[in-house]
Scaffold this active site. Structure first.
Site, PDB file in Angstrom:
ATOM      1  N   GLY A  12       0.831  -1.210   0.000  1.00  0.00           N
ATOM      2  CA  GLY A  12       0.000   0.000   0.000  1.00  0.00           C
ATOM      3  C   GLY A  12       0.855   1.245   0.000  1.00  0.00           C
ATOM      4  O   GLY A  12       0.554   2.243   0.654  1.00  0.00           O
ATOM      5  N   ALA A  13       1.957   1.177  -0.784  1.00  0.00           N
ATOM      6  CA  ALA A  13       3.005   2.209  -0.666  1.00  0.00           C
ATOM      7  C   ALA A  13       2.831   3.381  -1.633  1.00  0.00           C
ATOM      8  O   ALA A  13       3.689   4.255  -1.679  1.00  0.00           O
ATOM      9  CB  ALA A  13       4.379   1.556  -0.887  1.00  0.00           C
ATOM     10  N   VAL A  63      -2.627  -7.388  -2.753  1.00  0.00           N
ATOM     11  CA  VAL A  63      -2.259  -8.218  -1.595  1.00  0.00           C
ATOM     12  C   VAL A  63      -3.327  -9.256  -1.246  1.00  0.00           C
ATOM     13  O   VAL A  63      -3.045 -10.216  -0.521  1.00  0.00           O
ATOM     14  CB  VAL A  63      -1.921  -7.367  -0.337  1.00  0.00           C
ATOM     15  CG1 VAL A  63      -0.723  -6.478  -0.573  1.00  0.00           C
ATOM     16  CG2 VAL A  63      -3.128  -6.586   0.146  1.00  0.00           C
ATOM     17  N   ASN A  89       0.936  -2.725   5.182  1.00  0.00           N
ATOM     18  CA  ASN A  89       0.234  -1.456   5.385  1.00  0.00           C
ATOM     19  C   ASN A  89      -1.045  -1.336   4.540  1.00  0.00           C
ATOM     20  O   ASN A  89      -1.943  -0.580   4.894  1.00  0.00           O
ATOM     21  CB  ASN A  89       1.208  -0.310   5.062  1.00  0.00           C
ATOM     22  CG  ASN A  89       0.499   1.008   4.872  1.00  0.00           C
ATOM     23  OD1 ASN A  89       0.145   1.683   5.841  1.00  0.00           O
ATOM     24  ND2 ASN A  89       0.236   1.382   3.614  1.00  0.00           N
ATOM     25  N   TYR A 154     -14.318  -3.173   9.197  1.00  0.00           N
ATOM     26  CA  TYR A 154     -12.940  -2.654   9.328  1.00  0.00           C
ATOM     27  C   TYR A 154     -12.368  -2.959  10.719  1.00  0.00           C
ATOM     28  O   TYR A 154     -11.247  -3.448  10.853  1.00  0.00           O
ATOM     29  CB  TYR A 154     -12.973  -1.148   9.058  1.00  0.00           C
ATOM     30  CG  TYR A 154     -11.638  -0.455   9.110  1.00  0.00           C
ATOM     31  CD1 TYR A 154     -10.742  -0.569   8.053  1.00  0.00           C
ATOM     32  CD2 TYR A 154     -11.275   0.320  10.212  1.00  0.00           C
ATOM     33  CE1 TYR A 154      -9.514   0.070   8.097  1.00  0.00           C
ATOM     34  CE2 TYR A 154     -10.057   0.969  10.266  1.00  0.00           C
ATOM     35  CZ  TYR A 154      -9.178   0.846   9.199  1.00  0.00           C
ATOM     36  OH  TYR A 154      -7.960   1.488   9.250  1.00  0.00           O
ATOM     37  N   ALA A 156     -13.273  -5.246  12.884  1.00  0.00           N
ATOM     38  CA  ALA A 156     -13.051  -6.693  13.074  1.00  0.00           C
ATOM     39  C   ALA A 156     -11.809  -7.140  12.310  1.00  0.00           C
ATOM     40  O   ALA A 156     -11.019  -7.945  12.811  1.00  0.00           O
ATOM     41  CB  ALA A 156     -14.281  -7.469  12.616  1.00  0.00           C
TER      42      ALA A 156
END
Ligand code: NAP
Length: 246
Positions: A12-13, A63, A89, A154, A156
């Site tokens: 997530g860069a 991912v 991330n 989110y 959970a």
């Protein structure tokens, strides 16, 4: 430089917190491998880092897809022979009250936020174990600790990330691998930009330090957990939240 000769994967860069983490690790001498679904933005981030004298590669990776993640990890390992750091991330929100939440909103958030962490860890763990060396940092959320209305999916998924982190930390500690989580509070990124002024105001009232966090605040916590100074820390959750949850 803390991370000279280290190979660091950051997911997530292409923006927000992931970009700040990649920037900081590159400044510390790491060769950063940027994973994200947004190829154009990834290219720009890698170029920015290189322009400043850092070392950065990028791979377009979703991912949530194990096969894609394994392929990307294999490419990185074939090329560099090692992966020292993995920073999970990448994350998404699909907010809704439970009453209105669709199955798709639930599933998508879990596929990226939790299965994505599983996929990425699975893809690198064998290589880390055989070198008896490695550091994993998973980005959780304050919401995974305290809950938030409209975010059952989110919250959970992020609580799941914390449970996953502690379990994997126990599994791989004997191989000198640490696994920790960072739980950011409200951080100014594209993810939070879209919230209403009313919601932002409500969050600000919950933060004792009376300001929102910056992506760099999270990046510095990640840097610490990846560094030698954190060698005896594993299975922990480091809160970066201005005191919002203690
Ligand atoms: P962001 O600005 O939305 O950045 C996340 C990046 O991950 C985006 O580039 C996104 O692409 C990418 N991504 C989404 N799905 C992906 C996938 N399947 N595979 C690879 N990459 C994917 O978010 P952020 O605010 O920087 O948040 C980063 C992390 O911190 C997330 O895990 C988030 O849950 C967590 N966090 C953020 C806050 C906050 O206040 N910002 C607070 C607590 C925790 P798209 O833009 O195309 O989706």
């Amino acid at each position: 430089m803390l991370f000279k000769d280290k190979i660091s994967i950051v997911t997530g860069a292409s923006q927000g917190i992931g970009k700040a983490i990649a920037d900081l690790l590159a400044q510390e001498g790491a060769r950063v491998i940027l994973w994200d679904i947004q190829e154009e933005k990834l290219k720009d981030v890698a170029q920015e880092i290189q322009t400043r004298g850092g070392q950065a590669d990028f791979q377009q990776v979703d991912v949530s897809k194990l096969a894609e993640v394994e392929e990307a990890a294999k490419t990185a390992l074939d090329h560099y022979g090692q992966i020292d750091h993995l920073v999970n991330n990448a994350g998404i929100t699909r907010d809704n009250l439970l009453m209105r939440m669709s199955e798709e909103e639930w599933d998508l958030v879990f596929q990226v936020n939790l299965k994505g962490v599983f996929n990425c860890c699975k893809a690198v763990i064998r290589a880390m174990m055989s070198r008896r060396q490695g550091r994993i940092v998973n980005i959780a959320s304050v919401v995974g600790l305290m809950g938030n209305l409209g975010q059952t999916n989110y919250a959970a998924s992020k609580a799941g990330v914390i449970g996953f982190t502690k379990s994997l930390a126990r599994e791989v500690a004997a191989r000198n691998i640490t696994v920790n989580a960072v739980a950011p509070g409200y951080i100014l990124t594209p993810m939070t930009e879209i919230l209403s002024e009313q919601t932002k105001h409500m969050f600000l009232n919950l933060i004792p330090l009376k300001k929102f966090g910056r992506p760099e605040d999270v990046a510095k916590a990640v840097r610490f957990l990846l560094s030698e100074d954190a060698a005896y820390i594993t299975g922990q959750v480091l809160n970066v939240n201005g005191g919002m949850y203690m």
